[in-house]
Design an enzyme around this catalytic site. Sequence first.
Site, mmCIF file in Angstrom:
data_model
loop_
_atom_site.group_PDB
_atom_site.id
_atom_site.type_symbol
_atom_site.label_atom_id
_atom_site.label_comp_id
_atom_site.label_asym_id
_atom_site.label_seq_id
_atom_site.Cartn_x
_atom_site.Cartn_y
_atom_site.Cartn_z
ATOM 1 N N HIS A 13 29.019 35.518 26.756
ATOM 2 C CA HIS A 13 29.421 34.632 25.387
ATOM 3 C C HIS A 13 30.756 34.440 24.996
ATOM 4 O O HIS A 13 31.248 33.304 24.785
ATOM 5 C CB HIS A 13 28.448 35.008 24.411
ATOM 6 C CG HIS A 13 28.802 36.517 24.163
ATOM 7 N ND1 HIS A 13 28.317 37.508 24.642
ATOM 8 C CD2 HIS A 13 29.682 37.171 23.089
ATOM 9 C CE1 HIS A 13 28.536 38.686 24.210
ATOM 10 N NE2 HIS A 13 29.527 38.569 23.508
ATOM 11 N N HIS A 102 45.827 42.180 49.782
ATOM 12 C CA HIS A 102 45.528 43.675 50.090
ATOM 13 C C HIS A 102 44.198 44.177 49.792
ATOM 14 O O HIS A 102 43.799 45.118 50.615
ATOM 15 C CB HIS A 102 46.761 44.395 49.081
ATOM 16 C CG HIS A 102 47.998 44.139 49.343
ATOM 17 N ND1 HIS A 102 49.069 44.755 48.587
ATOM 18 C CD2 HIS A 102 48.614 43.441 50.096
ATOM 19 C CE1 HIS A 102 50.304 44.339 48.973
ATOM 20 N NE2 HIS A 102 49.918 43.367 49.861
ATOM 21 N N ARG A 136 46.975 47.358 58.069
ATOM 22 C CA ARG A 136 46.803 48.728 57.106
ATOM 23 C C ARG A 136 45.626 48.532 55.816
ATOM 24 O O ARG A 136 45.235 49.610 55.516
ATOM 25 C CB ARG A 136 47.950 49.199 56.730
ATOM 26 C CG ARG A 136 48.684 48.395 55.762
ATOM 27 C CD ARG A 136 50.137 49.176 55.329
ATOM 28 N NE ARG A 136 50.569 48.584 54.033
ATOM 29 C CZ ARG A 136 51.339 47.363 53.936
ATOM 30 N NH1 ARG A 136 51.631 46.739 54.906
ATOM 31 N NH2 ARG A 136 51.739 47.059 52.615
#
EC number: 5.3.1.-
Length: 145
Positions: A13, A102, A136
Amino acid sequence: MKTYNIVIASDDHSGYELKSEIINYLEQKSLKVYDCGTNNTQTVDYPDYAKKVVDIIIEKSAPIGILISDTGIGMSIAANRSSEIRAALCHNMLTAENAKAHNDANILILGAKTIDYKIVFDIIDKFLTTKFEGGRHNVRLLKIK
């Protein structure tokens, strides 16, 4: 900006008015938006609306979602209960960019009472157009899956 053909929008809401503006914005950019949120400002339970978006993404019916509540915190907690979901509460361009680059986030969460309305569309654009960098970052994501 046609990075995604379908974007799911859901809200409780507190997020109804902002969600409506966001849907209009995305549709003007020729994105298909599926609205599975509330259609008014009457009180509802945010976990129910977070689950709708989570389920659709897990089923691969849509690649990305946007959740909106008052602060976004509850939506973040509810959405991130699934290991297939990476929901990110974003407040600015940097958090939106890093969420995607990332963390490969697949749900953008916004707080209707905490976001700066002057930059909300910029945040959405950044989230939708930023690509996951992998490398990575992928190794790290595998550790939390």
